[in-house]
Scaffold this active site. Structure first.
Site, PDB file in Angstrom:
ATOM      1  N   ASN A 117       0.798  -1.230   0.000  1.00 30.63           N
ATOM      2  CA  ASN A 117       0.000   0.000   0.000  1.00 30.63           C
ATOM      3  C   ASN A 117       0.830   1.279   0.000  1.00 30.63           C
ATOM      4  O   ASN A 117       0.416   2.288  -0.559  1.00 30.63           O
ATOM      5  CB  ASN A 117      -0.996  -0.006   1.166  1.00 30.63           C
ATOM      6  CG  ASN A 117      -0.328  -0.133   2.508  1.00 30.63           C
ATOM      7  OD1 ASN A 117       0.817  -0.558   2.607  1.00 30.63           O
ATOM      8  ND2 ASN A 117      -1.035   0.239   3.546  1.00 30.63           N
ATOM      9  N   GLU A 145       4.592  -4.580  11.818  1.00 30.01           N
ATOM     10  CA  GLU A 145       3.558  -3.557  11.616  1.00 30.01           C
ATOM     11  C   GLU A 145       2.425  -4.245  10.877  1.00 30.01           C
ATOM     12  O   GLU A 145       2.536  -4.505   9.674  1.00 30.01           O
ATOM     13  CB  GLU A 145       4.108  -2.389  10.784  1.00 30.01           C
ATOM     14  CG  GLU A 145       5.251  -1.622  11.435  1.00 30.01           C
ATOM     15  CD  GLU A 145       4.819  -0.876  12.679  1.00 30.01           C
ATOM     16  OE1 GLU A 145       3.609  -0.778  12.943  1.00 30.01           O
ATOM     17  OE2 GLU A 145       5.709  -0.398  13.401  1.00 30.01           O
ATOM     18  N   CYS A 155      -3.351   0.828   6.732  1.00 29.61           N
ATOM     19  CA  CYS A 155      -3.437  -0.089   7.881  1.00 29.61           C
ATOM     20  C   CYS A 155      -4.086   0.568   9.095  1.00 29.61           C
ATOM     21  O   CYS A 155      -4.818  -0.072   9.840  1.00 29.61           O
ATOM     22  CB  CYS A 155      -2.045  -0.562   8.250  1.00 29.61           C
ATOM     23  SG  CYS A 155      -0.900   0.807   8.465  1.00 29.61           S
ATOM     24  N   GLU A 206       8.009   1.845  14.653  1.00 31.45           N
ATOM     25  CA  GLU A 206       8.789   2.521  13.624  1.00 31.45           C
ATOM     26  C   GLU A 206       8.727   4.004  13.939  1.00 31.45           C
ATOM     27  O   GLU A 206       7.833   4.467  14.661  1.00 31.45           O
ATOM     28  CB  GLU A 206       8.211   2.231  12.240  1.00 31.45           C
ATOM     29  CG  GLU A 206       8.353   0.756  11.900  1.00 31.45           C
ATOM     30  CD  GLU A 206       8.111   0.422  10.444  1.00 31.45           C
ATOM     31  OE1 GLU A 206       7.095   0.887   9.898  1.00 31.45           O
ATOM     32  OE2 GLU A 206       8.935  -0.322   9.871  1.00 31.45           O
TER      33      GLU A 206
HETATM   34  P1  NDP Z   1       0.938  -9.446   3.310  1.00 25.92           P
HETATM   35  O1  NDP Z   1       1.027  -9.851   4.720  1.00 25.92           O
HETATM   36  O2  NDP Z   1       0.196 -10.304   2.384  1.00 25.92           O
HETATM   37  O3  NDP Z   1       2.399  -9.297   2.699  1.00 25.92           O
HETATM   38  C1  NDP Z   1       3.367  -8.481   3.294  1.00 25.92           C
HETATM   39  C2  NDP Z   1       4.744  -8.885   2.788  1.00 25.92           C
HETATM   40  O4  NDP Z   1       5.114 -10.117   3.360  1.00 25.92           O
HETATM   41  C3  NDP Z   1       4.795  -9.088   1.300  1.00 25.92           C
HETATM   42  O5  NDP Z   1       6.045  -8.639   0.839  1.00 25.92           O
HETATM   43  C4  NDP Z   1       4.659 -10.570   1.171  1.00 25.92           C
HETATM   44  O6  NDP Z   1       5.185 -11.060  -0.022  1.00 25.92           O
HETATM   45  C5  NDP Z   1       5.458 -11.036   2.359  1.00 25.92           C
HETATM   46  N1  NDP Z   1       5.124 -12.356   2.880  1.00 25.92           N
HETATM   47  C6  NDP Z   1       3.935 -13.011   2.816  1.00 25.92           C
HETATM   48  N2  NDP Z   1       4.025 -14.188   3.493  1.00 25.92           N
HETATM   49  C7  NDP Z   1       5.286 -14.274   3.993  1.00 25.92           C
HETATM   50  C8  NDP Z   1       5.978 -15.240   4.783  1.00 25.92           C
HETATM   51  N3  NDP Z   1       5.404 -16.358   5.214  1.00 25.92           N
HETATM   52  N4  NDP Z   1       7.256 -14.998   5.114  1.00 25.92           N
HETATM   53  C9  NDP Z   1       7.863 -13.857   4.734  1.00 25.92           C
HETATM   54  N5  NDP Z   1       7.261 -12.916   3.966  1.00 25.92           N
HETATM   55  C10 NDP Z   1       5.981 -13.115   3.604  1.00 25.92           C
HETATM   56  O7  NDP Z   1       0.377  -7.965   3.340  1.00 25.92           O
HETATM   57  P2  NDP Z   1      -0.101  -7.083   2.117  1.00 25.92           P
HETATM   58  O8  NDP Z   1       1.058  -6.833   1.208  1.00 25.92           O
HETATM   59  O9  NDP Z   1      -1.324  -7.728   1.577  1.00 25.92           O
HETATM   60  O10 NDP Z   1      -0.452  -5.713   2.832  1.00 25.92           O
HETATM   61  C11 NDP Z   1      -1.679  -5.480   3.426  1.00 25.92           C
HETATM   62  C12 NDP Z   1      -1.600  -5.718   4.914  1.00 25.92           C
HETATM   63  O11 NDP Z   1      -0.554  -4.967   5.476  1.00 25.92           O
HETATM   64  C13 NDP Z   1      -2.845  -5.269   5.637  1.00 25.92           C
HETATM   65  O12 NDP Z   1      -3.234  -6.208   6.599  1.00 25.92           O
HETATM   66  C14 NDP Z   1      -2.432  -3.999   6.319  1.00 25.92           C
HETATM   67  O13 NDP Z   1      -3.174  -3.697   7.431  1.00 25.92           O
HETATM   68  C15 NDP Z   1      -1.006  -4.271   6.619  1.00 25.92           C
HETATM   69  N6  NDP Z   1      -0.277  -3.034   6.767  1.00 25.92           N
HETATM   70  C16 NDP Z   1       0.155  -2.669   8.031  1.00 25.92           C
HETATM   71  C17 NDP Z   1       0.800  -1.477   8.229  1.00 25.92           C
HETATM   72  C18 NDP Z   1       1.301  -1.093   9.578  1.00 25.92           C
HETATM   73  O14 NDP Z   1       2.210  -0.280   9.634  1.00 25.92           O
HETATM   74  N7  NDP Z   1       0.816  -1.625  10.648  1.00 25.92           N
HETATM   75  C19 NDP Z   1       1.014  -0.546   7.117  1.00 25.92           C
HETATM   76  C20 NDP Z   1       0.562  -1.020   5.855  1.00 25.92           C
HETATM   77  C21 NDP Z   1      -0.071  -2.228   5.708  1.00 25.92           C
HETATM   78  P3  NDP Z   1       4.286 -11.033  -1.398  1.00 25.92           P
HETATM   79  O15 NDP Z   1       3.135 -10.123  -1.167  1.00 25.92           O
HETATM   80  O16 NDP Z   1       5.200 -10.534  -2.396  1.00 25.92           O
HETATM   81  O17 NDP Z   1       3.871 -12.429  -1.609  1.00 25.92           O
END
Ligand code: NDP
Length: 702
Positions: free
Chosen positions: A367, A464, A498, A676
């Site tokens: 995002n 996060e 998020c 962060e």
């Molecule tokens: P995901 O959890 O699907 O993915 C996050 C990252 O983790 C991606 O790069 C993904 O790879 C990677 N990933 C997925 N599974 C694994 C694993 N088992 N081991 C290591 N890496 C892994 O999140 P989204 O990208 O869909 O983002 C949306 C989510 O992020 C929402 O829930 C949102 O609330 C949260 N978010 C939280 C924030 C905060 O600061 N608290 C800020 C922004 C978003 P890939 O996608 O390439 O497969």
């Protein structure tokens, strides 16, 4: 009537070319008369006398004065149009085609006093006379369309209309000032030179952006390891698409085990060099990177918009700027990092060293791709760590540009690496024994998986994660302010934030009025092409995510929530090709509804009502999440009391979703671990070494 041509003689002659020349003769006479007497003072009789024709002949050809004037105006416009066509016929390049438009419009013949006065006279009447208006509209749009066509290969697509309008305005403006100053300000030569120079400057600036965009999208994107792009051994790739159009932006190489090993080795070597530099030296590199980010804001924002579907209105002022702010903040902190001295009496003293952890893996969500990369890299690097960053597979492009920027800013090779891929690539990082910390932004489920993997080698973790945050509007709140807060808390980045306050609790006394104002302002929001600067709500990240959001909307309807506005995919015109969803508001929501309990991550707001403070605080806290919370009230005591009772890591009083770098950001409960930003981040990127220094001989009992 000697020397005057009558209708009878004309009919007798019945010769087309003579007619044309007569018309031309009358039009020339009209221009001369206008030049001498002005538009209002000019009559058909005077034109007839000057042209050596009879007034009835003029009426025969042109009907009345307006008819004749229309023909005159057309002639002036056609002359310019012909000039453009002839010059463009000779133009070999798009730049030369632009020059053709400039040269034709500012040709010497347009700078003579007779023509100038005629043009001015017509422009004075354009507002009042519909026929003139039509000609003027055609004239203006023809210039714009010529310019737009020529500009397309020279400037980024979304800048074409604005640049064309700017060049057209320069042409008309220079000409108008010249004419009004009786040609004392400029003549045809200097006017053309002036406009050409400005056009060259604009195109030079655009060329930089075009090169970056072409490099960032037009070719296969590789992993960035040890200061450069490397070929992936496995040869596996994935596509990244523009979610607003569905068009493939780039093919990206996936990092497999060999690339991860390469990145870890490079990071290990780079980190040794980087950690030995002083904090001030590291800060200087981070500051330079921030400067470069700001300098490239336009092209980076555009790239982020293409890759995420977020409006350029947001990415151009938030995403890159927030990344740069973060680098500057931690650049400042780098030189002040220190341990402490501890007095241990006359026989000893102690001191602590604040040391880097080593290699940090950053794993980003889709995002805020560039912002997340900066928010993780800035504290990690300031503290002397190296970073291997894996962007989300949906948005792999801007982290690669950040890597190039770090290199340009003087970061030693290997200190910031970017590896691309899916969860499997992420797991290679979380499981790698050579990596000391994982900082993840992602979903709660991913957070659990990452933490479990990290546990095997006892890595530090910062998580996060997601949220379903509450926003509380009390009966004394400034309602317009509260509506602004609710809009920011739900529809920024099409709801893909998020920390969004998606559970909007409104006191029952103000609920109806709050909803009325909220609906009005939501329906005025502009959903559209993310590259259009006027667009406020862009595309969601992917068709799959859009369908997930739409299924939540259907669930809300099925569970009996009252749909206030929105509730469907936005499909008008070109939007049908992309992942657009209308900003949606549900009222009459209940705590147990699916849309109220689960993170939707789209433009869907749930409005709930409440009666008293204890009740709303208990309901707000009744969730496994705890990322953020907001309170709108004029009562300061209540504001602080309620915030103190809310289970959330990041809170706002009378605002929502602002995240200045100076304030720590993060969640409690299942929304995350660690922080962060702010000074708190330093704790998560350093470790303390305690040193005991003996000042006397050891008193050993052995
Ligand atoms: P995901 O959890 O699907 O993915 C996050 C990252 O983790 C991606 O790069 C993904 O790879 C990677 N990933 C997925 N599974 C694994 C694993 N088992 N081991 C290591 N890496 C892994 O999140 P989204 O990208 O869909 O983002 C949306 C989510 O992020 C929402 O829930 C949102 O609330 C949260 N978010 C939280 C924030 C905060 O600061 N608290 C800020 C922004 C978003 P890939 O996608 O390439 O497969």
């Amino acid at each position: 009537m000697i020397g005057v041509i009558t209708i009878t003689t004309l009919v007798q002659q019945n010769n087309g070319s003579t007619e044309d020349s007569r018309r031309g003769q009358i039009i020339d006479a009209a221009i001369d008369t206008i030049a001498e007497l002005g538009y209002v003072g000019t009559t058909l009789a005077q034109i007839a006398a000057r042209g050596g024709v009879s007034a009835p002949l003029i009426s025969h050809y042109f009907h009345d004065k307006n008819g004749l004037m229309e023909a005159v105006f057309r002639k002036l416009v056609q002359r310019v149009a012909r000039g453009v066509v002839v010059r463009q016929g000779r133009a070999q390049t798009p730049r030369a085609q632009i020059q053709a438009v400039i040269d034709a419009n500012l040709a010497p013949e347009e700078f003579d006093s007779r023509t100038g006065i005629a043009w001015l006279a017509f422009w004075g009447q354009v507002i009042h006379i519909p026929q003139f208006r039509r000609i003027q509209v055609v004239y203006q749009s023809r210039i714009l369309s010529n310019l737009r066509h020529a500009l397309r290969p020279l400037v980024p697509a979304h800048e074409v209309p604005e640049t064309a309008a700017m060049i057209a305005a320069m042409i008309d403006g220079v000409w108008l000032r010249a004419t009004l100053s009786d040609w004392s300000e400029t003549n045809s030569d200097s006017a053309r030179l002036m406009v050409s120079h400005q056009v060259d400057m604009t195109l030079a600036a655009a060329q930089g952006k075009m090169q970056i965009l072409q490099r960032a999208t037009g070719q296969v994107q590789k992993n960035f390891i040890n200061g450069g792009f490397v070929n992936a051994v496995g040869g596996e790739t994935f596509e990244t698409r523009n979610p607003a159009t569905g068009v493939v932006l780039s093919i990206v190489e996936i990092a497999g085990a060999p690339e991860i090993e390469q990145a870890v080795a490079a990071a290990r070597a780079g980190q040794r060099i980087w950690a030995r530099m002083t904090g001030a030296q590291r800060g200087r590199v981070l500051n330079e990177a921030a400067r470069l980010l700001r300098a490239k804001n336009g092209e980076l924002a555009m790239l982020e918009t293409l890759d995420t579907g977020k409006p350029i209105q947001e990415t151009s002022v938030v995403d890159v700027a927030s990344g740069a702010d973060c680098l500057e903040y931690f650049a400042g902190i780098a030189s002040g990092l220190a341990g402490e001295q501890v007095d241990l009496g006359p026989a000893a003293f102690g001191y602590t060293r604040r040391e880097p952890l080593g290699i940090v893996a950053g794993i980003g969500a889709w995002n805020y791709p560039l912002q997340i990369a900066c928010w993780k890299a800035a504290p990690a690097l300031a503290c002397g760590n190296a970073m291997i960053f894996k962007p989300a597979e949906m948005t792999p492009l801007t982290a690669l540009r950040l890597a190039e920027i770090f290199k340009e800013a003087g970061l030693p090779d290997g200190v910031f690496n970017v590896v691309q891929g899916f969860a499997a690539t992420g797991r290679m990082l979380t499981q790698h024994p050579g990596i000391h910390k994982i900082s993840l932004t992602g979903e709660v489920g991913t957070g659990r998986a990452v933490m479990a993997d990290a546990a095997a080698s006892l890595k530090h973790v910062t998580l996060e994660l997601g949220g379903k945050s509450p926003l509380l509007v009390f009966e004394d709140a400034d309602l317009d302010n509260a509506v602004s807060g609710a809009l920011l808390a739900n529809f920024y980045s099409a709801g893909e934030v998020c920390s969004n306050g998606t559970r909007v609790f409104v006191h029952e006394q103000v609920r109806a009025e709050f909803l009325r104002r909220l609906k009005l302002r939501t329906e005025a929001m502009r959903v559209g092409d993310p590259l259009d600067p006027a667009t406020q709500v862009g595309a969601l990240i992917s068709p799959a995510h859009m369908n997930k959001v739409l299924s939540y909307i259907e669930a809300g309807k099925a569970e009996g929530a009252a749909l206030v506005t929105g509730g469907a995919r936005a499909m008008a015109g070109a939007l049908a090709q992309g992942c657009f969803v209308e900003p949606t508001i549900f009222a009459d929501c209940h705590d147990e509804m699916k849309i109220v309990r689960e993170e939707i991550f789209g433009p869907v707001m749930c409005v709930l009502s409440f009666r008293d403070e204890d009740e709303v605080v208990a309901r707000a806290n009744a969730t496994r999440f705890g990322l953020s919370a907001g309170v709108f009230t004029q009562d300061l005591t209540r504001a602080h009391r309620v915030i103190a009772n809310l289970e959330a890591g990041t809170c706002w009083i009378n605002h929502f979703n602002v995240t200045p770098i100076e304030l720590p950001f993060g969640g409690v409960k299942q929304s995350g671990l660690g922080r962060e930003n702010g000074k708190a981040a330093i704790e998560h990127y350093t470790q303390i070494k305690s040193v005991y220094v003996a000042l006397e001989k050891i008193d050993a009992p052995y």
